[in-house]
Design an enzyme around this catalytic site. Sequence first.
Site, PDB file in Angstrom:
ATOM      1  N   GLU A 194      49.502  31.584  47.577  1.00  0.00           N
ATOM      2  CA  GLU A 194      48.116  31.722  47.125  1.00  0.00           C
ATOM      3  C   GLU A 194      48.005  32.797  46.041  1.00  0.00           C
ATOM      4  OE1 GLU A 194      45.170  30.511  50.656  1.00  0.00           O
ATOM      5  OE2 GLU A 194      46.571  32.097  51.225  1.00  0.00           O
ATOM      6  N   GLU A 239      50.270  27.697  57.109  1.00  0.00           N
ATOM      7  CA  GLU A 239      49.256  28.234  58.021  1.00  0.00           C
ATOM      8  C   GLU A 239      48.899  27.277  59.153  1.00  0.00           C
ATOM      9  OE1 GLU A 239      48.826  30.546  54.231  1.00  0.00           O
ATOM     10  OE2 GLU A 239      49.203  28.471  54.771  1.00  0.00           O
TER      11      GLU A 239
END
Length: 704
Positions: A114, A134
């Site tokens: 990210e 995640e």
Amino acid sequence: MNRTGAASMETTQYEIKGDIAVISLNNPPVNGLGLSLRRGIIAGVERAQEDAAVRAIVLIGTDRAFSGGADIKEFGTPKASQEPNLLTVIRIVEASAKPVIAAIGGACMGGGLELALGCHFRIGRPDAQIALPEVKLGILPGAGGTQRLPRLVGLDTALNMIVSGNPVPAAKLEDTALFDEMVDGDLREAALAFARKVVDENRPLKRVRDLRISEPLGEAYLAFARNTVAASTKHFPAPLKCVEAVTAAFTKPFDEGMKIEREAFLWLMNTPESRALRHAFIGERAAAKIPDVPADTPTRKIERVAVIGAGTMGGGIAMNFLNAGIPVVLLEMKQEALDRGIATIRKNYENSVKKGKLSSESLEQRMGLLTSTLSYEDIGSADLVIEAVFEDMGVKEQVFGKLDEVMKPGAILASNTSTLDMNRIAGFTKRPQDVVGLHFFSPANVMRLLEIVRAEHTGKDVLATVMQLAKTIRKVGVVSGVCDGFIGNRMLKYYRNQANALLDEGASPQQIDRALEKWGMAMGPFRMGDLAGLDIGWAVRKRQYAENPDMKRSVIADRLCELGRFGQKTGKGWYRYEAGKRDALPDAEVDDIIKAARAEAGVAPRKISDEEIVERCMFALVNEGARILEEGIAARASDIDMVYLTGYGFPAHRGGPMLYAETVGLPNVVEKMRRFAAMPNGDKAFWTPASSLVCMANSGESFS
């Protein structure tokens, strides 16, 4: 004007290379984005902004990792969300007036990816591992991953990566907009050269947030994905939330999509499923740490392994080491058994080749590491020997007496026993410090759990060695003290006790299995017994009956075994099986045996709910787990949960029996146990709560 200089900022290093600022991430082992690192990145970017001579910024990690994401050392602490959080870091990087180039090598995962997506340009090595994992923790990327990745690689690739959480080699993403350049040589030098090219060509800054996803069939694809994911992940809410967030990236402006992603992230963080998966993630790492064995304890070299017994278990154990490239010598007493064992190993590998999971070259390479013998004299030079012979103390005594004679000094002597006293086994040698239990679970080449049984005199270096070896052969090592059945099988005895009691009182094997499987267990106790072989449990019970004549007998189970009904291998057990099939079919003969046993005991069958079945079986596990902790057989509650998650088919979304008890509430568990004890046929002794369970319930404390 060319200038060089360096300044250290704890977990980052700031350097000037000509007109390029280089911010190096250095938070071992994988550049976890802890508070110090987040602060360092921002400090570096702001420093570069203020320096008029700096024209571009390179963000680079180590050879091992650009960044592996969140810092697990900060999990559950205030630092994890303290400002500057990752969203703030990415916002500052993205808003930089000077180009920021991410140089990606090694792992680039989770928050690390990210962060890279927030940079204006990205270059990478082909072997870098790219992932947003995640979902494996029951959450979704919470810092823009679901919004930025689809804008660069498209809906299909992004959704597959986000929903699976699996890493993808950078080379497979080379043709997408994720990478501006792929680098085979020195990453740092290539990043500096690329940064100068960006500056010299006056390239416009590419902010991923400003891109639009242009896919004419996007809505149809997302609708299909939503239905597919919903059908295949019913116990886990995170995958479907991932689809919703990616859909927002396609249908909404960036800021609205970010809001939807953030709301989903925060909601998922509070689900019991995410708590369970995060508990398992942390628990697996905690299990590798033995409280009184320092991390720097010297280990012994394991370059050659011997396995005694070429049966199903011995062959499976051998495969673990062959898979890891470690030579194995397999010992049997008869050539026929040896040939059969080697043929089974080859057949297992051939099946993997047929499924495309293994190449023919790898098959031959692994078989080439395997040698066999009928003589103990041929295994003496092995660094580790594991016996996988019949579960009988007399047989173990003969084997370990012989190993004591032939094995070289310093060799580790291990037993695969599932229940027997490791202190007695170690006592059959003159080197008890070298003896340890290595309890593999069947099928040994598949199951992840390795119960490491620490005998009274087992050396700390032996424990450190086998724990390290567990990682090498891709097992989850969990240390257990010595008791009958260790952690897993000792607790399983009480679980089965309740399954058998429920059978006595009116439930059928089918109802009990169905209720527990619906709740999430991979298999119910009776189907599992048939798969493992009922004769194994029968042999253990007969030993226990002899040692404890007052022990309550499993009358129905014993009668099945007396009739030769040992499960799938004999075509009959708790169920019947048709030739060549594994379908568990109800059997009237079993029904008759159950009815007769109830009549003899004077029990009138009653209607039993699925809820009672689940609670009695689960709380029996929990109560014995609490006693195991009290006795120090397990070091921590999460170790018990890891045993059941990786070795006994416990549902991942519930996190293990001890975490499940916390989810239910320990006061509720104790109250239910007392209610079971007070039932008309209740076993008051069985349902006496462990003292620690009562204390925690009264004080509001928990296992964790």
